[in-house]
Write an enzyme that holds these catalytic residues in place. Structure first.
Site, mmCIF file in Angstrom:
data_model
loop_
_atom_site.group_PDB
_atom_site.id
_atom_site.type_symbol
_atom_site.label_atom_id
_atom_site.label_comp_id
_atom_site.label_asym_id
_atom_site.label_seq_id
_atom_site.Cartn_x
_atom_site.Cartn_y
_atom_site.Cartn_z
ATOM 1 C CE LYS A 106 2.483 0.739 -7.424
ATOM 2 N NZ LYS A 106 1.984 1.647 -6.462
ATOM 3 C CG HIS A 157 5.175 -5.765 -4.810
ATOM 4 N ND1 HIS A 157 4.522 -4.593 -5.091
ATOM 5 C CD2 HIS A 157 4.306 -6.494 -4.057
ATOM 6 C CE1 HIS A 157 3.324 -4.623 -4.536
ATOM 7 N NE2 HIS A 157 3.167 -5.764 -3.901
ATOM 8 C CE LYS A 172 1.830 -9.650 -4.892
ATOM 9 N NZ LYS A 172 1.784 -9.668 -3.437
ATOM 10 C CD GLU A 211 -4.777 -3.645 -2.198
ATOM 11 O OE1 GLU A 211 -3.808 -3.810 -1.452
ATOM 12 O OE2 GLU A 211 -4.990 -2.604 -2.828
ATOM 13 C CG ASP A 229 -1.886 2.463 -5.463
ATOM 14 O OD1 ASP A 229 -0.687 2.744 -5.286
ATOM 15 O OD2 ASP A 229 -2.524 1.704 -4.707
ATOM 16 C CG HIS A 253 0.681 -3.853 -8.769
ATOM 17 N ND1 HIS A 253 2.042 -3.770 -8.896
ATOM 18 C CD2 HIS A 253 0.383 -3.170 -7.634
ATOM 19 C CE1 HIS A 253 2.544 -3.070 -7.876
ATOM 20 N NE2 HIS A 253 1.549 -2.693 -7.095
ATOM 21 C CE LYS A 256 -5.246 0.896 -1.501
ATOM 22 N NZ LYS A 256 -4.404 -0.257 -1.708
HETATM 23 C C1 BG6 Z 1 1.182 -1.244 -3.853
HETATM 24 C C2 BG6 Z 1 0.080 -0.221 -3.795
HETATM 25 O O1 BG6 Z 1 1.957 -1.067 -5.004
HETATM 26 O O2 BG6 Z 1 0.604 -2.548 -3.872
HETATM 27 C C3 BG6 Z 1 -0.781 -0.444 -2.573
HETATM 28 O O3 BG6 Z 1 0.658 1.073 -3.745
HETATM 29 C C4 BG6 Z 1 -1.318 -1.855 -2.559
HETATM 30 O O4 BG6 Z 1 -1.857 0.479 -2.544
HETATM 31 C C5 BG6 Z 1 -0.178 -2.855 -2.729
HETATM 32 O O5 BG6 Z 1 -1.978 -2.063 -1.333
HETATM 33 C C6 BG6 Z 1 -0.722 -4.256 -2.914
HETATM 34 O O6 BG6 Z 1 0.330 -5.167 -2.840
HETATM 35 P P1 BG6 Z 1 0.090 -6.622 -2.229
HETATM 36 O O7 BG6 Z 1 1.393 -7.312 -2.421
HETATM 37 O O8 BG6 Z 1 -0.281 -6.413 -0.793
HETATM 38 O O9 BG6 Z 1 -1.040 -7.219 -3.018
#
Ligand code: BG6
Length: 508
Positions: free
Chosen positions: A156, A186, A190, A224, A243, A248, A348
């Site tokens: 992405k 990703h 998980k 986050e 994002d 996600h 964030k």
């Molecule tokens: C990414 C985003 O795809 O996923 C980031 O671009 C984000 O901004 C991240 O921090 C979060 O992934 P994870 O695995 O740390 O929850």
């Protein structure tokens, strides 16, 4: 499920060899797969980038990063030596045919030595502007042919809105078969996210309750702690909606809301996901301002560390209206979910990292106890803790019938001692094995964009309307709690395990 036969040799190419993704995620994932015996016996990793660097120096750089970022800690000396002997650096410009000629020679040499064709993986760990350049070159050089063992992996962002996503998809589908394209998210790799499929569809006890008759509402929250850090340039033109939500969170939404697929197989699962995305009620402009909250962090403190405001981050416009927080209420027009709101939230610089899905069940319709009953809650924690908990009412031990809510917990760390594979390990192995179950299909990506487009358009039309500010280190703007208000007082928070209070209800 019957997994496709493990390929006997694999020629892997990473475009963007000098980028963070390669050193922090991809190489540590390949190394762990190798160390655990999951890579094909013969493999080669060709790492392509513009920068000039000696091959051994490049391997050493990767080792330093692996030691720092791999889930398995410091690499084993002998295993790393054997693994890294298969890594080859190719210095080259993505825009020049010469780069691909060199790559082709190396791949051919490798395949001839193995006396078999094996699989080829081309990983685009590059900025979006290079996708078409590399895609064209791969086709022209006949490096990635229509052989289904030849696969490309695309990261992405898959476009920045519906039109650009369609354009990218049209471009890719003219050059590659859908079966060859692996759109990676990703979150789908998980461990806990993969377990939700097992939890929902291998346990008959929950599926009959998974609908409007028993469920009051659902919360999907990915909080986050991290700020945008050095990614201000990218983030300021993206924001949390593009994002995190478009990809996600909507992926998590699909897994929770989809119907049971016909079978555990890529197409059946992706059909079920597309179906539920199509059933999401479209938002009007008014609806966006009623049902979606956007926020931006101001300065604050996270775990005692000072955090600057978003607008003070590097490469961020000083009056930027970009959101670093989104909370949204979505409805699904289907028999199963009529009237059940799904609340999605991400941000964030929040108080702490916590990705949790909460299924809030309805109150029991027939009350026979004097005490207030707390309705059941099913909690699936994706990170940092991996656990599934069920909150239910229980009798306080003693002589009278007094009730208190208690939790029944399944915690990974108490049940499994081995360190869990990283998302990228699971997904890279899937690509090598030709299993697209945990990857997004083109129509799914476009459908997800259709859901967020009314929000993008409304915010574009009214760039500052109802933009909320929240101090870094908090749980986001109060408006996000107000969104939930008719259903719950606040967003569910899983207490970090070392802070869990024991049940304090007095024994009678
Ligand atoms: C990414 C985003 O795809 O996923 C980031 O671009 C984000 O901004 C991240 O921090 C979060 O992934 P994870 O695995 O740390 O929850």
């Amino acid at each position: 499920m019957i997994k496709p036969k493990k390929s006997e040799s694999a020629a892997i190419t990473i475009f963007g060899a000098k980028g963070d993704l390669t050193s922090r995620k991809l190489i540590p994932a390949f190394y762990n797969l190798y160390a655990d015996g999951h890579l094909p016996t013969a493999f080669a990793i060709f790492c392509v980038d513009f920068v000039t660097i000696d091959e051994q120096a490049y391997r050493d750089e990767l080792l330093t990063a692996d030691n720092q970022f791999s889930r398995s800690g410091k690499a084993d000396k002998d295993k790393w030596a054997a693994f890294s002997a298969n890594i080859f650096y190719i210095q080259g410009d993505f825009q020049q045919a010469k780069t691909y000629n060199t790559l082709k020679e190396k791949i051919k040499d490798f395949e001839q030595k193995q006396k078999q064709k094996g699989s080829r993986m081309f990983y685009f760990a590059v900025a979006p502007r290079f996708i078409e350049i590399i895609g064209d070159a791969l086709c022209q050089a006949k490096l990635c042919t229509s052989d289904t063992q030849h696969r490309i992996v695309v990261e992405k962002p898959f476009g920045t809105d519906l039109d650009s996503a369609k354009k990218l998809n049209r471009y890719l589908s003219k050059r590659f078969e859908e079966k060859q394209i692996y759109h990676i998210d990703h979150y789908l790799g998980k461990e806990m996210v993969q377990n939700i499929m097992a939890f929902r569809f291998a346990n008959h006890v929950f599926e009959p309750l998974w609908n409007k008759n028993y469920i009051d509402h659902i919360q999907i929250s990915v909080a986050e702690e991290v700020s945008v850090g050095k990614r201000g340039g990218y983030y300021d033109s993206s924001g949390a909606l593009r994002d995190m939500i478009q990809n996600h969170l909507l992926q998590l939404f699909c897994i929770i809301a989809m119907d049971c697929p016909k079978q555990y197989e890529a197409e059946a699962i992706r059909d079920a996901k597309v179906k539920v995305l199509k059933q999401v009620r479209p938002l009007t402009t008014d609806g966006v301002f009623k049902n979606v909250v956007r926020g931006q962090y101001t300065e604050g403190e996270i775990h005692g560390e000072k955090q600057v405001a978003y607008r003070q981050e590097g490469q961020v416009a000083p009056d930027s209206p970009t959101e670093t927080f989104v909370a949204a209420k979505l409805l699904i027009d289907s028999e199963r979910w009529k009237g059940v709101p799904f609340f999605l939230r991400t941000g964030k610089c929040m108080a702490r990292q916590s990705s949790v899905i909460t299924i809030q069940f309805k109150e029991s319709p027939h009350k026979i106890f004097k005490d207030d009953i707390v309705p059941n809650k099913l909690i699936m924690s994706i990170q940092p803790e991996l656990e599934i908990g069920l909150l239910f009412e229980s009798k306080v031990p003693g002589l009278h019938m007094k009730l208190t809510p208690v939790e029944m917990d399944f915690m990974y760390k108490d049940n499994y001692s081995q360190s869990l594979p990283e998302a990228y390990e699971a997904l890279l192995l899937d690509v090598l094995e030709g299993d697209a179950t945990s990857f997004m299909r083109t129509d799914q990506i476009e459908q997800a964009w259709k859901i967020v487009m009314p929000i993008i358009n409304a915010w574009k039309k009214f760039p500052r309307k109802q933009l909320q500010f929240y101090p870094a280190g908090s749980w986001g703007p109060a408006a996000a709690d107000r969104l939930l208000k008719p259903y719950a007082k606040e967003w569910f928070k899983l207490a970090p395990r070392n802070e869990v209070a024991h049940n304090t209800a007095a024994i009678e």
